[in-house]
Design a protein around this motif. Structure first.
Motif, PDB file in Angstrom:
ATOM      1  N   ALA A 154      39.816 -12.252   7.503  1.00  0.00           N
ATOM      2  CA  ALA A 154      41.268 -12.109   7.431  1.00  0.00           C
ATOM      3  C   ALA A 154      41.623 -11.301   6.183  1.00  0.00           C
ATOM      4  CB  ALA A 154      41.929 -13.483   7.418  1.00  0.00           C
ATOM      5  N   GLY A 155      42.911 -11.268   5.833  1.00  0.00           N
ATOM      6  CA  GLY A 155      43.351 -10.487   4.683  1.00  0.00           C
ATOM      7  C   GLY A 155      43.226  -9.000   4.947  1.00  0.00           C
ATOM      8  N   ASP A 156      42.752  -8.255   3.942  1.00  0.00           N
ATOM      9  CA  ASP A 156      42.558  -6.816   4.107  1.00  0.00           C
ATOM     10  C   ASP A 156      41.407  -6.495   5.056  1.00  0.00           C
ATOM     11  OD1 ASP A 156      44.610  -6.378   2.317  1.00  0.00           O
ATOM     12  OD2 ASP A 156      43.287  -6.095   0.593  1.00  0.00           O
ATOM     13  N   GLN A 157      40.540  -7.464   5.308  1.00  0.00           N
ATOM     14  CA  GLN A 157      39.340  -7.203   6.097  1.00  0.00           C
ATOM     15  C   GLN A 157      39.557  -7.315   7.602  1.00  0.00           C
ATOM     16  OE1 GLN A 157      36.139  -9.718   4.767  1.00  0.00           O
ATOM     17  NE2 GLN A 157      35.820  -8.576   2.880  1.00  0.00           N
ATOM     18  N   GLY A 158      40.420  -8.207   8.051  1.00  0.00           N
ATOM     19  CA  GLY A 158      40.535  -8.410   9.491  1.00  0.00           C
ATOM     20  C   GLY A 158      41.771  -9.188   9.874  1.00  0.00           C
ATOM     21  N   VAL A 159      41.932  -9.414  11.183  1.00  0.00           N
ATOM     22  CA  VAL A 159      43.136 -10.041  11.718  1.00  0.00           C
ATOM     23  C   VAL A 159      42.958 -11.538  11.971  1.00  0.00           C
ATOM     24  CG1 VAL A 159      43.898  -7.897  12.785  1.00  0.00           C
ATOM     25  CG2 VAL A 159      42.487  -9.482  14.113  1.00  0.00           C
ATOM     26  N   GLY A 160      41.801 -12.100  11.601  1.00  0.00           N
ATOM     27  CA  GLY A 160      41.592 -13.525  11.794  1.00  0.00           C
ATOM     28  C   GLY A 160      41.482 -13.891  13.263  1.00  0.00           C
ATOM     29  N   ARG A 161      42.125 -15.004  13.646  1.00  0.00           N
ATOM     30  CA  ARG A 161      42.119 -15.516  15.019  1.00  0.00           C
ATOM     31  C   ARG A 161      40.691 -15.862  15.477  1.00  0.00           C
ATOM     32  NH1 ARG A 161      45.469 -11.589  18.738  1.00  0.00           N
ATOM     33  NH2 ARG A 161      45.496 -13.406  20.115  1.00  0.00           N
ATOM     34  N   SER A 162      39.960 -16.511  14.584  1.00  0.00           N
ATOM     35  CA  SER A 162      38.621 -16.988  14.934  1.00  0.00           C
ATOM     36  C   SER A 162      38.712 -17.980  16.087  1.00  0.00           C
ATOM     37  CB  SER A 162      37.965 -17.665  13.728  1.00  0.00           C
ATOM     38  OG  SER A 162      37.794 -16.751  12.666  1.00  0.00           O
ATOM     39  N   LEU A 163      37.597 -18.133  16.798  1.00  0.00           N
ATOM     40  CA  LEU A 163      37.597 -18.953  18.000  1.00  0.00           C
ATOM     41  C   LEU A 163      36.286 -19.716  18.113  1.00  0.00           C
ATOM     42  CD1 LEU A 163      39.203 -19.564  20.646  1.00  0.00           C
ATOM     43  CD2 LEU A 163      37.913 -17.694  21.697  1.00  0.00           C
ATOM     44  N   VAL A 164      36.396 -21.012  18.414  1.00  0.00           N
ATOM     45  CA  VAL A 164      35.234 -21.842  18.716  1.00  0.00           C
ATOM     46  C   VAL A 164      35.366 -22.314  20.153  1.00  0.00           C
ATOM     47  CG1 VAL A 164      33.932 -23.921  18.137  1.00  0.00           C
ATOM     48  CG2 VAL A 164      35.027 -22.587  16.315  1.00  0.00           C
ATOM     49  N   CYS A 165      34.347 -22.031  20.962  1.00  0.00           N
ATOM     50  CA  CYS A 165      34.359 -22.384  22.385  1.00  0.00           C
ATOM     51  C   CYS A 165      33.218 -23.332  22.701  1.00  0.00           C
ATOM     52  CB  CYS A 165      34.195 -21.137  23.261  1.00  0.00           C
ATOM     53  SG  CYS A 165      35.411 -19.863  22.964  1.00  0.00           S
ATOM     54  N   GLY A 166      33.428 -24.170  23.714  1.00  0.00           N
ATOM     55  CA  GLY A 166      32.384 -25.043  24.208  1.00  0.00           C
ATOM     56  C   GLY A 166      31.655 -24.440  25.386  1.00  0.00           C
ATOM     57  N   PRO A 167      30.655 -25.143  25.932  1.00  0.00           N
ATOM     58  CA  PRO A 167      29.765 -24.568  26.947  1.00  0.00           C
ATOM     59  C   PRO A 167      30.409 -24.320  28.305  1.00  0.00           C
ATOM     60  CG  PRO A 167      29.220 -26.865  26.543  1.00  0.00           C
ATOM     61  CD  PRO A 167      30.206 -26.469  25.492  1.00  0.00           C
ATOM     62  N   GLY A 168      31.652 -24.729  28.488  1.00  0.00           N
ATOM     63  CA  GLY A 168      32.383 -24.356  29.692  1.00  0.00           C
ATOM     64  C   GLY A 168      33.412 -23.279  29.425  1.00  0.00           C
ATOM     65  N   GLY A 169      33.375 -22.705  28.217  1.00  0.00           N
ATOM     66  CA  GLY A 169      34.376 -21.726  27.824  1.00  0.00           C
ATOM     67  C   GLY A 169      35.655 -22.360  27.315  1.00  0.00           C
ATOM     68  N   GLU A 170      35.652 -23.693  27.211  1.00  0.00           N
ATOM     69  CA  GLU A 170      36.856 -24.375  26.746  1.00  0.00           C
ATOM     70  C   GLU A 170      37.096 -24.063  25.267  1.00  0.00           C
ATOM     71  OE1 GLU A 170      33.584 -27.588  26.372  1.00  0.00           O
ATOM     72  OE2 GLU A 170      33.962 -25.696  27.408  1.00  0.00           O
ATOM     73  N   VAL A 171      38.370 -23.923  24.901  1.00  0.00           N
ATOM     74  CA  VAL A 171      38.728 -23.609  23.521  1.00  0.00           C
ATOM     75  C   VAL A 171      38.751 -24.898  22.710  1.00  0.00           C
ATOM     76  CG1 VAL A 171      40.521 -22.712  21.991  1.00  0.00           C
ATOM     77  CG2 VAL A 171      40.033 -21.563  24.160  1.00  0.00           C
ATOM     78  N   ILE A 172      37.852 -24.985  21.754  1.00  0.00           N
ATOM     79  CA  ILE A 172      37.831 -26.128  20.838  1.00  0.00           C
ATOM     80  C   ILE A 172      38.848 -25.912  19.729  1.00  0.00           C
ATOM     81  CG2 ILE A 172      36.405 -27.389  19.173  1.00  0.00           C
ATOM     82  CD1 ILE A 172      34.029 -26.769  21.034  1.00  0.00           C
ATOM     83  N   TYR A 173      38.902 -24.682  19.215  1.00  0.00           N
ATOM     84  CA  TYR A 173      39.920 -24.343  18.214  1.00  0.00           C
ATOM     85  C   TYR A 173      40.082 -22.834  18.145  1.00  0.00           C
ATOM     86  CZ  TYR A 173      42.707 -24.111  14.010  1.00  0.00           C
ATOM     87  OH  TYR A 173      43.726 -23.859  13.141  1.00  0.00           O
ATOM     88  N   GLN A 174      41.336 -22.398  18.025  1.00  0.00           N
ATOM     89  CA  GLN A 174      41.625 -20.989  17.767  1.00  0.00           C
ATOM     90  C   GLN A 174      42.490 -20.891  16.516  1.00  0.00           C
ATOM     91  OE1 GLN A 174      43.053 -18.542  21.023  1.00  0.00           O
ATOM     92  NE2 GLN A 174      44.074 -17.133  19.608  1.00  0.00           N
ATOM     93  N   ALA A 175      42.045 -20.092  15.571  1.00  0.00           N
ATOM     94  CA  ALA A 175      42.738 -19.958  14.294  1.00  0.00           C
ATOM     95  C   ALA A 175      43.893 -18.964  14.396  1.00  0.00           C
ATOM     96  CB  ALA A 175      41.755 -19.495  13.223  1.00  0.00           C
ATOM     97  N   GLY A 176      44.752 -19.009  13.379  1.00  0.00           N
ATOM     98  CA  GLY A 176      45.795 -18.016  13.221  1.00  0.00           C
ATOM     99  C   GLY A 176      45.267 -16.797  12.481  1.00  0.00           C
TER     100      GLY A 176
END
Length: 301
Positions: free
Chosen positions: A208-230
């Motif tokens: 994030a910051g000057d390097q990137g837009v963030g919005r990291s994502l953690v998914c489970g083995p069915g593609g379910e979203v465990i958490y998506q960051a801002g």
């Protein structure tokens, strides 16, 4: 480092704490800031056993910051891992080696030892100019937990990378990313797809910051979203449940598609490769492809 053996056996404790640090950093030496963040997390969340950063978080995307490995930056992370008794995945660093530059992720165990280095197989060409392609996959076992694999950013646009890691037994794929472009929405869909294709956790940590837009994502083995960051600084801590991954692979997600078994058992020759899938000890260990039964079936009652 690759292996064709079966992942670590299920143990009574199959949960494993992982934290992704989505940090707002500049394209400069960020080691002091990163050290502060890692130490703070280790104090606040002692259940976390592994910390990972986004791609090129340490120095940004400057090729001039390339270092040999072992080198000063990698040694710094080794010392920190040893002191805090943590697995440390420092995103990636530009590595200088024999006149070439690679985008490389070191994997550092809690004793401060580098147990493997993964070189990005698909640099983001034509934009990531001057970066050579890696050629080897990396999986590694964490005792009393399970098997991890590593890929970097643009690698996930090529499903062969995740399929190869899953065939080598990876149950969690650690995926440091540096994305500062408008295609982040597409990458989020790709992260979920890679989790589905590999029937694995897919841990996509952006900067994030000057390097990137963030919005990291953690998914489970069915593609379910465990958490998506801002879009800003976030600490993304969760527990990977290896027992859950193994059940999904053996019975199917929600007892539905057993995709790794179907891939294993189908001997079609793909035109892109002119060969069927190679044998995999990890996939063979999943057992036969059959209709899931009740867990109470044939229990003698």
């Amino acid at each position: 480092m690759t292996t064709s053996s079966v992942p670590a056996a299920i143990t009574p404790q199959t949960n494993f704490g992982i934290a992704g640090l989505q940090l707002a950093l500049g394209h400069e030496d960020n080691l002091v800031r990163i050290e502060t963040e890692i130490r703070s997390l280790a104090r606040r969340m002692p259940w976390v056993r592994m910390i990972m950063l986004g791609e090129l978080a340490t120095f940004g995307n400057k090729l001039s910051a390339a270092q040999p490995m072992p080198g000063a930056a990698e040694n710094f992370y080794c010392g920190l891992a040893r002191e805090l008794d943590l697995w440390v995945i420092p995103g990636s660093l530009y590595e200088s080696c024999d006149g070439a530059t690679f985008n490389t992720t070191p994997v550092i165990d809690p004793k401060g030892k580098v147990i493997g280095r993964y070189r990005k197989i698909f640099p983001f060409l034509p934009y990531e100019r001057g970066v050579a392609c890696g050629s080897d996959f990396l999986v590694f076992d964490v005792p009393e937990a399970g098997r991890f694999g590593v890929s970097i950013c643009y690698d996930m646009w090529f499903p062969e990378t995740t399929r190869s890691l899953a065939s080598l037994g990876a149950e969690v794929i650690l995926h440091p990313t540096m994305t500062n472009t408008i295609d982040r929405d597409i990458e989020l869909s790709l992260a979920r797809t890679n989790a589905i294709v590999g029937q694995c956790y897919f841990v996509d940590i952006n900067v994030a910051g000057d390097q990137g837009v963030g919005r990291s994502l953690v998914c489970g083995p069915g593609g379910e979203v465990i958490y998506q960051a801002g879009g800003g600084r976030e600490v993304i801590a969760f527990e990977a449940d290896f027992g859950y991954v193994r059940r999904c692979r053996e019975r199917g997600w929600h007892a539905l598609g057993q995709t790794l078994k179907s891939f294993r058992d189908n001997r079609v020759v793909f035109p892109a490769y002119a060969a069927p899938a190679a044998p995999s000890a990890a996939l063979s260990a999943l057992g036969p492809l059959e209709l899931p039964q009740s867990p109470y079936h044939n229990n003698g009652e």
